[in-house]
Scaffold this active site. Structure first.
Site, PDB file in Angstrom:
ATOM      1  CG  HIS A   1      -1.789  -1.010   1.532  1.00 53.43           C
ATOM      2  ND1 HIS A   1      -1.393  -2.175   2.141  1.00 53.43           N
ATOM      3  CD2 HIS A   1      -3.127  -1.106   1.334  1.00 53.43           C
ATOM      4  CE1 HIS A   1      -2.446  -2.963   2.285  1.00 53.43           C
ATOM      5  NE2 HIS A   1      -3.509  -2.342   1.815  1.00 53.43           N
TER       6      HIS A   1
ATOM      7  CG  ASP B   1       1.782  -0.728   3.371  1.00 59.59           C
ATOM      8  OD1 ASP B   1       1.003  -0.440   4.294  1.00 59.59           O
ATOM      9  OD2 ASP B   1       1.474  -1.457   2.414  1.00 59.59           O
TER      10      ASP B   1
END
Length: 434
Positions: free
Chosen positions: A100, A103
């Site tokens: 993501h 992240d």
């Protein structure tokens, strides 16, 4: 280089007789299964969020992990995290990873600052990937953690949040394409509602459908050759998710004209939350023509929530891969370990061992699934059970009408005689292979 994985050598296949906890006992990437390399069947991916961004917290307790890249609010530590991630990829030798946006980069004070941070890390990834075999299975956007997403992303009642969502997905699709990603995933973590007292469901579904059409249009505009995937999840955090399970998602895709453009990324834990088995969700998606990729993990069946543990149940995994192989494989998809350590598993060695064990479990499941398909016992049983439908009379009945069928039944020409479903015999058959 970091010191986090210091002293851990690349994982080798040592066979089932090895007692080395940091060796593959069943996963041999070059082993041929049904005419194809095991690595090419399984297409393993490491999830960046659970392996590197998660800090060991749960609903009742805070951070337990202490990593060299903590705190994760600076670009310097984001780069250290990237160094550690690619060191782990080298150790495991898996072909893919997933991320993501949140992240891999720290949140900025503005969208533009967050984007600069993101693009800097994507450039870092691009450089690291240029000298390694590891590739990007898929990218996605985290549109559920920050408070701006508390009412949803594309389904948010605030049009400004819809716009922010669209801009976020555009940047993540651009980055996925730049890194050669083979898919792009949309997971509607808060695309649902908590109460109908403040929800216009019809409008939210229409907005979600329009958003996904925008994503598909943009895919074609930029020439992205990968697959767009939607990930079903029935609840948690939203009480009523619009992407409940494979069947619900297919109905949504049909309603908004997307069933030929979008496939599904199915997760074991989400299947369980929906009251299904993983093989049910895979078989459903395959039957509807929307099987795309899988997130492999498991839930704690006693807790009743999404615990995202690493898989360790070979019979469950074998049945999942049975339906995947039967459907022709994962195509552009793969087996992503959307799984995290337990919060007491603090060490780098734990993180490596978790993936090694999971890869072995999947390898055993794949081989069992292939053996069942090659043996043909389950397929023979299906053919026998449905043999009545292959007769000319049965085929004609499907093209008939209720009056004609009634006349035959009423005249006594048709008198059903129930036959055994042989479930226990078939379960015993499966147990021979797992």
């Amino acid at each position: 280089m970091t010191e986090f994985f210091q002293g851990i050598a690349p994982i080798a296949h040592e066979g089932p007789d090895s007692t080395n906890p940091l060796a593959f006992h069943h996963y041999n990437p070059d082993e041929i299964v049904m005419g194809k390399r095991m690595e090419d069947h399984l297409r393993f991916a490491v999830a960046y969020w659970h392996s590197f961004a998660w800090e060991g917290n749960d609903p009742f307790g805070g951070q337990t992990f202490e990593r060299p890249w903590h705190p994760q609010d600076r670009m310097t530590t984001a780069r250290i995290k990237a160094d550690a991630a690619f060191e782990m990829f080298d150790i495991l030798g898996q072909p893919y990873f997933c991320w993501h946006d949140a992240d891999i980069r720290p949140e900025g004070d503005t969208f533009a600052e967050s984007l600069r941070n993101f693009e800097e890390i994507i450039a870092c990834f691009e450089e690291k990937m240029s000298t390694r075999k590891v590739r990007l299975l898929w990218g996605t956007a985290n549109m559920f953690s920050h408070r701006r997403w508390m009412g949803g992303a594309s389904t948010n009642p605030d049009p400004d949040v819809f716009a922010y969502s669209a801009a976020t997905v555009k940047t993540c699709m651009d980055a996925t394409m730049k890194l050669g990603g083979e898919n792009y995933v949309l997971w509607g973590g808060r695309e649902g509602y908590e109460t109908l007292l403040n929800t216009d469901m019809g409008r939210e579904l229409d907005h979600m459908g329009r958003f996904l059409n925008m994503v598909v249009d943009y895919k074609h505009k930029i020439g992205f050759q990968g697959t767009i995937l939607v990930e079903p999840k029935p609840q948690e955090p939203s009480k009523h998710q619009y992407d409940y399970d494979a069947a619900t998602c297919y109905g949504f895709l049909q309603k908004y004209g997307l069933e030929n453009e979008v496939k599904l990324n199915l997760e074991q834990g989400h299947a369980i939350l929906a009251g299904h088995s993983f093989e049910h969700e895979i078989a459903t998606a395959a039957a509807l023509g929307v099987l795309g990729s899988i997130d492999m993990n498991r839930n704690d069946y006693q807790s009743g929530w999404d615990t995202d543990q690493f898989p360790n149940n070979v019979p469950e995994v074998a049945l999942a891969y049975y339906h995947i192989l039967k459907a022709g494989g994962l195509a552009t998809g793969g087996t992503n370990f959307d799984a995290k350590l337990r919060r007491q598993s603090l060490d780098a060695r734990d993180l490596i061992a978790a993936h090694v064990g999971a890869m072995d479990v999947c390898a055993r499941g794949l081989k069992a699934a292939a053996a069942m398909l090659e043996d043909g016992g389950l397929e023979d049983a299906l053919k026998e059970r449905y043999a009545g439908w292959d007769t000319p009379e049965a085929r004609a009945m499907l093209n008939s009408d209720l009056d004609t069928i009634f006349d035959k039944v009423n005249a006594g020409a048709i008198t059903p005689s129930p036959r055994s479903g042989r479930q226990e015999i078939l379960e015993n058959y499966v147990n021979r292979f797992v």
